[in-house]
Scaffold this motif. Structure first.
Motif, PDB file in Angstrom:
ATOM      1  N   GLY A  33       2.525   5.586  -6.953  1.00 53.37           N
ATOM      2  CA  GLY A  33       1.543   6.408  -7.410  1.00 53.37           C
ATOM      3  C   GLY A  33       1.981   7.959  -7.563  1.00 53.37           C
ATOM      4  N   ALA A  34       2.973   8.434  -6.592  1.00 50.61           N
ATOM      5  CA  ALA A  34       3.709   9.649  -6.715  1.00 50.61           C
ATOM      6  C   ALA A  34       4.605   9.669  -7.959  1.00 50.61           C
ATOM      7  N   VAL A  60      -2.204   1.819 -10.665  1.00 54.00           N
ATOM      8  CA  VAL A  60      -3.207   1.793 -11.591  1.00 54.00           C
ATOM      9  C   VAL A  60      -4.422   3.023 -11.144  1.00 54.00           C
ATOM     10  N   ALA A  61      -4.650   2.739 -10.015  1.00 55.99           N
ATOM     11  CA  ALA A  61      -5.733   3.897  -9.401  1.00 55.99           C
ATOM     12  C   ALA A  61      -5.017   5.161  -9.513  1.00 55.99           C
ATOM     13  N   LEU A  87       0.584  -1.099  -0.101  1.00 56.86           N
ATOM     14  CA  LEU A  87      -0.068  -0.026   0.034  1.00 56.86           C
ATOM     15  C   LEU A  87       0.991   1.375   0.113  1.00 56.86           C
ATOM     16  N   ILE A  88       1.916   1.219   1.027  1.00 58.44           N
ATOM     17  CA  ILE A  88       2.811   2.449   0.793  1.00 58.44           C
ATOM     18  C   ILE A  88       3.637   2.546  -0.039  1.00 58.44           C
ATOM     19  N   GLY A  89       4.412   1.400  -0.597  1.00 61.06           N
ATOM     20  CA  GLY A  89       5.061   1.453  -1.706  1.00 61.06           C
ATOM     21  C   GLY A  89       4.186   1.875  -3.027  1.00 61.06           C
ATOM     22  N   PRO A 123      -4.047   5.425 -16.840  1.00 60.76           N
ATOM     23  CA  PRO A 123      -3.318   4.257 -15.976  1.00 60.76           C
ATOM     24  C   PRO A 123      -1.805   4.442 -16.922  1.00 60.76           C
ATOM     25  N   GLN A 124      -1.051   4.127 -16.119  1.00 59.72           N
ATOM     26  CA  GLN A 124       0.020   3.672 -16.445  1.00 59.72           C
ATOM     27  C   GLN A 124       0.718   2.045 -16.313  1.00 59.72           C
TER      28      GLN A 124
END
Length: 810
Positions: free
Chosen positions: A64-65, A366-367, A57-59, A388-389
């Motif tokens: 995501g950043a 993706v989110a 989640l944190i990774g 999405p990437q």
């Protein structure tokens, strides 16, 4: 009953059977590794899975950043390509037909889209003008704005237009109707003295809102279709030309020179009102670059801090998990398993948790595709919506899985090493030990002496003290820098005077009778008139120049440094120009006089003054009235703008009264300031994240350091120290880390903030002095040592335990 080495190993882990050691690499070793892995997974699967979820989640947030940063950084260049941005553009007045005819054949031109241009008065209670452009046929490879709301114009419709987002925000939204009265070229030439539009009337409806970089001047904020162009053909004030240049490196220079040469032989009656020369819209915008740089630095810091934090959490969790199996590793060693084989077993047990981390991290990436670019860059996104990437999701998920396995291997190897170091060497005192620290000075302030010496020497097995101090210093500096940049940003946005935007009312093309009436109006506190022109340099460049005449009161002028010009050969320069050309007070600017003779001007200051040409923030040069006339080309009418500073509570009524008969410029925040303002609370968020992560890391370092010094503290108690002295010693140990971090980190952070803010401010054209947030910095100075002391109080509670019991527990 299980047989063989694997079976004996399993039995040993359950009941502690004594078995002979096996030779490393003997048959059955692979099976033993799998069996140990299965045992580890059976006993610690929920802990491993929880750590995998945390890392995933944190990774994923960190990845995501990264995805958001990529979308933010590429928004502007992707928009440039999506709209087929032209390489060069210009407005050609209708009384220069030879220039229009020559454009397709000028040097450097590879392709051209020629449109007709209009200026129209909008019928309504407020006097307003808009510019329009339309071509008889669209060009698929030049100027194709992205429609972000509504739709594009129907090519056959003569009453449909699309408008820029800027115009839609200032009174012409989607669905609105614009009743227009076109200006003729002769009308436009009378702007300074007044006129009644003599061109045809038309009513158009806004059917779309378009996104594109470089609106304004040669690219009007209103674009119509072929139907409009055919219906009003020949009634415009000239043509707007959009050029695709040849790929040659000198194509832009050759085209600019050719346009100047052709235009010189055919003067125009509206030459005073048009930007001279050619615009090159692909030239990087300093304001866009500055805001983009600030956003990317913020995102990068966020990703770095959060990434280090999650590594710390997962690493400590895996280290505790590995340390809990110390007895099992002793059995494994007795059976002949090497450290590598034991580590391999732990890595094998971590595979399910690594897979969970990979899946969750990829899902978060993706989110993150639903997030728009940060801040002002969202206005340049050519493809709003979900983006999405997938490549980053796959690569990032795999990276998280490998990272989890790698951290599992490192912590398992470290835990194996700690088993060998569990029994201390009772040899003679070594440097940094209790004997070396205390010496014969226990009677002279022993707590201060012992705490400071232990802080310098470090623990038997831990991070060197200098590393902890440097990490804490970097954290303090980062927090100070972010809150200082945030305070400077807030001050800039909230203080229009810093970007020459403090006037309550701005009147375009003002006339003397109106100015005299305003001077006599008691509602007006101050009034200034700006005259705008262009100055030619000996190098061939052209710079905007403005003079300011105070007609009432003392209108504010943002003076960054030096003084304002007082003589015709003196000039103040914009901060952006000063940074680009390396100018400062005392330097000489080689300008040309009206007749082309050399007319050097001396730079006496750096100032921010209004730019009436809708270009970059702040005009390039500020001169006296005589100084402007001495270097600007001859003009039929000066371009005068009146800036009115109303008394409190009177601005709205005065603007409503003047708007019916005078053209009032809309009160809007310049794009450069709005871009920075769109950063929002990003600096504050970064400061909070950095404080939480760095505070957690510092607390952990202090707790671990104090725990590893438990033996020394117990011996100190045996030697006669009271529990209070032990607690004070640990407090001194914590202060030895916190105090240097504050003393060094605060000035370093202010220096970093000063350098970063100066780069941002000079890029957009405002003063680069920082706003120091005294309150937050003072709170930080007090909180770091106090927090360290509170953390040190936790292990200090062990001082209540009898020394003999404490030594026995070690």
């Amino acid at each position: 009953m299980a047989t063989g080495p694997a079976g004996r190993l399993a039995a040993d882990r359950r009941g502690g059977l004594s078995v002979p050691a096996r030779e490393p690499g003997a048959p059955g070793t692979r099976g033993a590794i799998h069996l140990v892995a299965r045992a580890e997974l059976r006993e610690r699967r929920w802990g491993l899975l929880a750590l995998g979820v945390v890392l995933g989640l944190i990774g994923g947030v960190v990845l995501g950043a990264v995805a958001l940063g990529e979308r933010t950084a590429t928004a502007y260049p992707r928009l440039v390509e999506a709209v087929h941005l032209d390489d060069a553009r210009l407005i050609v007045p209708a009384d220069r037909p030879a220039v229009t005819a020559a454009l397709p054949t000028l040097p450097g031109v590879a392709d051209l889209w020629l449109t007709e241009a209009w200026v129209a008065q909008v019928d309504g209670p407020q006097l307003q003008y808009v510019s329009l452009a339309a071509g008889t046929a669209p060009h698929p490879e030049l100027v194709t704005p992205v429609i972000v709301a509504g739709r594009g114009v129907d090519p056959a419709a003569a009453d449909e237009v699309v408008v820029s987002e800027r115009l839609a925000e200032h009174g012409f939204p989607l669905g609105s109707t614009l009743p227009l009265r076109m200006l003729t070229l002769e009308d436009m030439a009378q702007f300074a003295v007044g006129f009644t539009p003599q061109g045809p009337a038309a009513s158009v409806r806004v059917v779309g809102v378009a996104r594109m970089p470089g609106w304004g001047q040669a690219l009007p904020d209103v674009l119509a279709g072929p139907g409009f162009a055919r219906a009003l053909a020949g009634t415009g004030i000239g043509h707007a030309a959009y050029v695709r240049l040849a790929p040659a490196t000198d194509a832009a220079a050759r085209f600019d020179e050719a346009v100047a040469a052709v235009s010189a032989g055919q003067p125009s009656i509206v030459g005073d009102y048009l930007t001279p020369g050619v615009e090159f819209p692909r030239t990087p915008d300093p304001a866009v670059r500055a805001s983009e740089r600030a956003l990317l630095i913020g995102v990068g810091l966020f990703a770095l801090v959060v990434g280090l934090g999650v590594l710390q959490v997962v690493g400590l969790g895996l280290l505790r998990t590995a340390g809990a199996a110390r007895a099992a590793r002793s059995v494994e060693a007795a059976l002949g398993m090497t450290r590598a084989q034991s580590v391999a077993a732990r890595v094998l047990a971590a595979l399910p948790a690594a897979a969970v981390a990979a899946l969750l991290g990829a899902a978060v990436v993706v989110a993150a595709g639903g997030l728009a670019p940060l801040g002002s860059q969202a206005r340049f996104e050519p493809d709003p919506g979900f983006r999405p990437q997938w490549a980053l999701a796959l690569a990032g998920g795999a990276t998280l899985a490998v990272l989890f396995l790698l951290v599992s291997a490192v912590t398992a190897a470290f835990a194996w090493r700690r088993r060998a170091l569990a029994v201390p060497d009772p040899a003679a005192a070594r440097p940094g030990s209790l004997a070396a620290a205390v010496g014969g000075s226990l009677c002279r302030r022993p707590t201060l002496l012992l705490g400071s010496r232990l802080a310098q020497a470090g623990t038997r097995r831990g991070v060197p003290p200098v590393v902890t101090v440097l990490a804490a210093t970097a954290a303090v500096a980062g927090i100070v820098a972010t809150v200082t940049v945030g305070a400077s940003l807030d001050r800039l946005v909230a203080t229009p005077e810093r970007w020459a935007g403090g006037a309550d009312i701005t009147i375009a093309d003002s006339r003397e009778p109106d100015v005299l009436a305003l001077v006599e109006d008691p509602r007006v506190a101050a009034l200034a008139i700006t005259d705008t022109a262009y100055a030619r340099l000996a190098s061939g460049d052209t710079l905007g120049i403005v003079s300011i005449a105070a007609r009432k009161g003392a209108p504010p002028v943002e003076l960054v440094s030096g003084r304002l010009p007082a003589a015709p050969d003196e000039v103040a320069v914009n901060p952006r120009l000063a940074a680009e050309r390396g100018l400062s007070a005392g330097d000489r600017l080689d300008t040309l006089a009206t007749d082309g003779a050399p007319h050097p001007m001396t730079v006496v200051g750096i100032a921010v003054v209004p730019n009436e040409n809708h270009g970059p923030l702040g005009q390039d040069l500020l001169a006296t009235g005589d100084g402007l006339l001495s270097v600007s080309p001859e003009r039929n009418f000066p371009l005068l703008t009146t800036h009115v500073y109303a008394r409190p509570g009177t601005a709205a009524a005065l603007a409503a009264e003047l708007g019916g008969r005078l053209e009032l410029a809309p009160q809007s925040v310049p794009d450069a300031i709005r871009n920075l303002g769109d950063l929002g609370r990003l600096p504050d968020v970064l400061a909070v994240v950095l404080a939480v992560v760095a505070g957690t890391g510092l607390a952990h370092s202090l707790l671990v350091g104090a725990r590893r010094l438990a033996r020394e503290m117990a011996v100190f108690s045996v030697l006669g120290a009271t529990p209070g002295q032990v607690r004070t010693t640990l407090g001194v140990l914590a202060a030895a880390t916190a105090v240097p971090a504050v003393v060094l980190g605060v000035p370093v952070g202010l220096g970093v903030a000063r350098l970063f803010w100066w780069q941002v401010a000079s890029a957009i054209g405002v003063g680069g002095d920082i706003a120091v947030p005294v309150g937050p910095i003072a709170l930080l100075i007090a909180a770091v040592p106090l927090g360290a002391a509170l953390v040190a109080a936790v292990p200090a509670l062990r001082a209540r335990t009898p020394a003999v019991a404490a030594l026995a527990a070690l």
